[in-house]
Write an enzyme that holds these catalytic residues in place. Structure first.
Site, mmCIF file in Angstrom:
data_model
loop_
_atom_site.group_PDB
_atom_site.id
_atom_site.type_symbol
_atom_site.label_atom_id
_atom_site.label_comp_id
_atom_site.label_asym_id
_atom_site.label_seq_id
_atom_site.Cartn_x
_atom_site.Cartn_y
_atom_site.Cartn_z
ATOM 1 C CD GLU A 178 -3.115 -0.904 2.108
ATOM 2 O OE1 GLU A 178 -2.915 -0.277 3.159
ATOM 3 O OE2 GLU A 178 -4.221 -1.391 1.839
ATOM 4 C CD GLU A 382 -3.958 -5.853 2.527
ATOM 5 O OE1 GLU A 382 -4.751 -5.045 3.056
ATOM 6 O OE2 GLU A 382 -2.715 -5.728 2.603
HETATM 7 C C1 BGP Z 1 -4.379 -2.455 4.943
HETATM 8 C C2 BGP Z 1 -3.066 -3.124 5.297
HETATM 9 C C3 BGP Z 1 -3.145 -4.363 6.078
HETATM 10 C C4 BGP Z 1 -4.403 -4.529 6.912
HETATM 11 C C5 BGP Z 1 -5.636 -3.936 6.280
HETATM 12 C C6 BGP Z 1 -6.796 -3.864 7.226
HETATM 13 O O1 BGP Z 1 -4.167 -1.098 5.026
HETATM 14 O O2 BGP Z 1 -2.362 -3.449 4.113
HETATM 15 O O3 BGP Z 1 -1.958 -4.428 6.853
HETATM 16 O O4 BGP Z 1 -4.208 -4.200 8.202
HETATM 17 O O5 BGP Z 1 -5.428 -2.655 5.802
HETATM 18 O O6 BGP Z 1 -6.656 -2.725 8.020
HETATM 19 P P1 BGP Z 1 -6.939 -2.837 9.575
HETATM 20 O O7 BGP Z 1 -6.053 -3.930 10.060
HETATM 21 O O8 BGP Z 1 -6.617 -1.512 10.143
HETATM 22 O O9 BGP Z 1 -8.396 -3.188 9.678
#
Ligand code: BGP
Length: 484
Positions: A178, A382
């Protein structure tokens, strides 16, 4: 729509990240990473970046879910789930504890050899991110992270060591997780986790972030050039957070504002894919008087080190308006790119408990927009629904809400592939097993098909148990998609 038209080798998987799953934050020579100084936050309270590890602070990433020691048990569960692929990251500071050493830490290298061997033995393809918010803390503290061009070389050295070491075990790689978050986040968390930078009071945050982001893009390109020298069969990808932005109304200024907000996010993948700094960025830097430093040699590296595929996360969509001040959200610098632009909630969409607006059609939309922009294979690495899961008296967890979120998003992904002709390599839902939330540091912001007994304060047995969504996803993989 028949799901059996999806490619037979479609990579159904699951995704995690080293700092959110492994724990063992000091084991076998591992150095401090920038994730190790992030305190716990909550839904309403942002995480803090502390100056080193402080006494009587709770750092949720230090133990995470102890995957470092428990991975054989967890991989057996992932095999039972039927995964064909498992996305995780290599913790950079296990390999180079401070980041600027010449020689790697052999114990760190040996660990990932064992992890990848275990995955491969279970017919699960490792999909590896080189840096998932895990820069060695020493590089952030002593060099200021990617604001210092020496960090480019430290990253390329690290990438070369691990790609050479694992080239016969790992085919799919991504450079920076990201990478575009830093463009959109006003809070310091994204600048810290993307680039290891803390913007100083006398600095213009946007100028510093553009410079650090460009240095990171140069590091990505140079690492990809090295990877191709090592083994031309490797698939080298970038990793973007795509949050589509819709115009809040059909008023033409809203359409322009949406384009400009998306442009700030596309800046990163435009360079990863096209290999040159976009003209809109050059114009913006000139107009704002930003001094962004890059050499001819670096421009040539960007041109040569472009990606083979685009990995990206998709969770939600946003809307932007210029016509009124409905907005109560100050979301990022992107809204500075068009007069009166403000991010607003989309009244047609529901949100999860963290305000992330649920929009499955947005996934089909962004798959089309990105594929038409770049004409490169895409990889959804993701996607998921964070929720406060309820453990019933009988120990079960009925996460039907997660099934309906994922079912709807897989349906839209299949429409993009089967009707719109988008090429998608695979789908690895986020947090396939409950892990520490990145944004809030909460353990109870759960995404998994597998529950882990641990709460926001770090209490629990770490026992793993299957949620009702486990058997649902197992069936989706078996039948190669959803029936719709
Ligand atoms: C993205 C990241 C992940 C993951 C996901 C969910 O930004 O790549 O690392 O964490 O978000 O976010 P969160 O864990 O804050 O719900």
């Amino acid at each position: 729509m028949f799901n059996n038209q999806l490619p037979k080798d479609f990579l159904w998987g699951g995704a995690v990240a080293a700092h959110q799953i492994e724990g063992a934050w000091q084991s076998d020579g591992k150095g401090l990473s920038i994730a190790d100084v992030l305190t716990a936050g909550s839904n309403k309270k942002p995480r803090r970046i502390t100056d080193g590890v402080l006494e009587n602070e709770y750092y949720p990433n230090h133990e995470a879910i102890d995957f470092y020691n428990r991975y054989p048990e967890d991989i057996a569960l992932l095999k039972e789930l039927g995964l064909k692929a498992f996305r995780t990251s290599i913790a950079w500071s296990r390999i180079f504890p401070n980041g600027d050493e010449k020689e790697p830490n052999e114990a760190g290298l040996a660990y990932y050899d064992q992890l990848f061997d275990c995955l491969i033995k279970n017919n699960i393809e490792p999909i590896i991110t080189l840096s998932h918010f895990e820069m060695p803390y020493h590089l952030a503290k002593e060099y200021g992270g990617f604001r210092d061009k020496r960090v480019i070389d430290f990253f390329v050295n690290y990438a070369e060591v691990v790609i050479k070491r694992y080239q016969h075990k790992v085919k799919y790689w991504m450079t920076f997780n990201e990478i575009n978050n830093q463009a959109d986040g006003t809070h310091e968390l994204h600048a810290w986790t993307n680039s290891g930078i803390l913007v100083q009071p006398d600095e213009n945050p946007e100028e510093v972030i553009y410079q650090a982001g460009l240095n990171e893009l140069i590091a990505s390109a140079k690492a990809i050039i090295k990877a191709r020298e090592i083994n031309p069969d490797l698939k080298m990808g970038c990793m973007m957070a795509y949050v589509p932005v819709y115009p809040g109304s059909s008023e033409p200024n809203d359409q322009m504002a949406a384009l400009k907000v998306m442009e700030r996010r596309f800046f990163y993948s435009d360079i990863h894919v096209r290999g040159e700094i976009p003209s809109y960025a050059i114009k913006k830097w000139h107009k704002k008087g930003y001094k962004i430093d890059y050499s001819q040699a670096e421009l040539e590296a960007l041109k040569e080190g472009t990606v083979d595929y685009i990995g990206f996360s998709y969770y939600m969509s946003n809307a932007v308006t210029t016509v009124d001040d409905r907005s109560n959200r100050l979301d990022g610098y992107s809204v500075n790119d068009y007069p009166n632009a403000k991010i607003v909630n989309n009244p047609y969409l529901k949100s999860n408990d963290w305000g992330w607006q649920i929009d499955s059609i947005g996934l089909r939309y962004i798959l089309n927009v990105v594929y038409q922009r770049y004409n490169k294979p895409l990889f959804i690495v993701e996607n998921g629904f964070g929720a406060y899961d309820q453990v019933e008296a009988d120990g079960s967890i009925q996460d039907d809400y997660r099934v309906s979120y994922l079912q709807a998003h897989i349906e839209q992904m299949q429409l993009a592939i089967l009707e719109d002709g988008v090429e998608v390599l695979g789908y690895t839902p986020w947090g396939v097993i409950d892990i520490v939330s990145f944004g809030s540091g909460e353990m109870e912001k759960r995404y998994g098909f597998i529950h882990v007994d641990k709460d926001n304060q770090g209490n629990g047995t770490l026992r793993r148990s299957k949620k009702s969504s486990f058997s649902w996803y197992q069936q989706i993989i078996k039948q190669n998609g959803v029936e719709a």
